[in-house]
Enzyme design. Sequence first.
Site, short mmCIF file in Angstrom:
data_model
loop_
_atom_site.label_atom_id
_atom_site.label_comp_id
_atom_site.label_asym_id
_atom_site.label_seq_id
_atom_site.Cartn_x
_atom_site.Cartn_y
_atom_site.Cartn_z
N HIS A 84 -75.16 36.08 -38.62
CA HIS A 84 -76.22 36.52 -37.72
C HIS A 84 -77.60 36.23 -38.29
O HIS A 84 -78.46 37.12 -38.32
CB HIS A 84 -76.11 38.03 -37.45
CG HIS A 84 -74.84 38.45 -36.80
ND1 HIS A 84 -74.41 39.77 -36.78
CD2 HIS A 84 -73.89 37.74 -36.12
CE1 HIS A 84 -73.26 39.85 -36.13
NE2 HIS A 84 -72.93 38.63 -35.73
N HIS A 125 -74.62 42.29 -32.59
CA HIS A 125 -74.38 40.88 -32.90
C HIS A 125 -75.41 40.04 -32.16
O HIS A 125 -76.04 40.51 -31.20
CB HIS A 125 -72.96 40.49 -32.51
CG HIS A 125 -71.91 41.19 -33.32
ND1 HIS A 125 -70.79 40.56 -33.81
CD2 HIS A 125 -71.80 42.49 -33.74
CE1 HIS A 125 -70.04 41.41 -34.49
NE2 HIS A 125 -70.64 42.61 -34.45
#
Length: 577
Positions: free
Chosen positions: A507, A551
């Site tokens: 991420h 996310h």
Amino acid sequence: MADKYYDYIICGGGTSGCVLAGRLAENIDARILLIEAGPDSADLENVHMVGGWSNNFDSETDWNIVTEPQSSADGRQIKCSRGRLLGGSSGVNGTLCIRGVKQDFDDWKLDGWTGEDMWRCMNKSETFHNKPWFNPSFKDHGYDGPLHLEPHDLAPISELVKQSMIEKSLPLHEDMFATGETSTGCGHALRTVYEGIRTTAADFVSKGYRRDNVTIQTDATVDKVIISEGSNGLRATGVEMITKSGEKITAHARKEVIVSAGAYGSPAILLRSGLGPKEELEKVGITPKVNLPGVGKNLLDHPVCWFFYEVDRPGLTLDHLVHHDQGFASSYKLYKEKKTGVFSTFPFGIFAYTRLDKQLNGDPLWEKAPRWEGRDAMGLTPSQPNVEFFNTEMYGGPKQWVDFPTDHRYVVGMCTVLFSARSRGSVTLRSSNPLENPIVDHQYLADPLDLLVLTQGCQTINNIMTTGSATKDLIKGSWPPRRSHHQYTSRKEWEPYVKETVTTCYHPGGTCKMGQITDPMAVLDEQLRVRGVKGLRVVDVSVMPELNNGHTQSPAYGIGERAAEIIKEDSKKASKL
């Protein structure tokens, strides 16, 4: 590329770039060039078959990014794979739609980027498909976007993990990761999978959304943005790229160039274009055009720690469908014939958010850390989670996990994901060669608070697994057997394990961040425009000033949608002048 003149040139065919190209193409008078360094993903089986995701790594479909040695993570170099194909990392990720909470985006304090703005844009991308057993928050979904998603049917082990989570004060909110309102609890993470096939950002420019006014150039790496000087200052007028065969091509933009190459690639393109910290550019022989000290700085990520338990009985995990006997061959055959089975989805189970205030209260490091009023030491309000937990439904994860239970054993994994990490990394150029990856230094766990909160998260979920009535009697021990983490009872015991195993949650963001004019490290304004250069924007997760506490897949879609709205509105204003 017979016509090398376009209205918009988008440098990067990843998640946000494909969304942006598809939406701008809705104006049939606009001619758009979408440039992607990797191949077209249309015929890549390991993209569409979700279970083949890791086969895309360590190949031409992976950027093969590796960090510098991480001093606070036992000096390890950590692999940070990114999708190098049309659709980008949306074609190789875990398919998870975990948006974070609305406060995450409100914290940016930028016009047009509130939590409500981002929720609207994320909804715009999707078409939600329900299942009879799932109780969704219908208002928090979209129903006519190119991105198809659905809930995941849990394996038996996940149902048991869910029961232990609920028992240990993580109440069930089935669709909590879509609502943006819950910081503590467990729920189902929706997946970008429908009828056994992964859906990706490439769908915004292909299949039923293919339009003649979009030219897609794959297998071409963007070298730099062409920046011309005129009476009104600097302006982006085109790009230079290199094809897989080594041919150098120049394309010209009548209106704008948009860089959309991700948290590692976008700063690298800007730096090669002479936009960035003056001293860094001169060091690699690039003439500075605009001194932008924030380019490549503020590199963010969600560090994650994985650990596994051996389960004492068959039929709970999915290991037998892949790791035992002829399980792999049978499962692959089932997928090829019916698009069902273990390879048709991602073997992650139930997900949870939690706050860790009570566990950390009294710790000297936590108590002495500076903080703003109403926020904890990590800068979070009570409406934002400190960590995320989730379980695997079989053994597996990052490619360094190689202890497969092939001898008829069964394994469940737990993951702790750290939110709002205080450590900041950087992306810098190794050279001016566009075919050479940049230097990536995440500085994982460099801030002691990060280690403190991540180890507490590991201790908390380990306690849930080993004392929860639904799971405690299933656990034979840690996996692989040489481990002993199932017996850890303190944060100090967890620290060496976390340093030894911490990895990326894939991420990365923040390296071309938006910000107010008063922020000297802001690369962009709230309209995504690069400071000091007209006709140039950045559109991907690198624009995020802070990561969402979730996310990044869903925000990447939302950023692409929001950018399209902004650019379309600017185009309308310009046409009236």
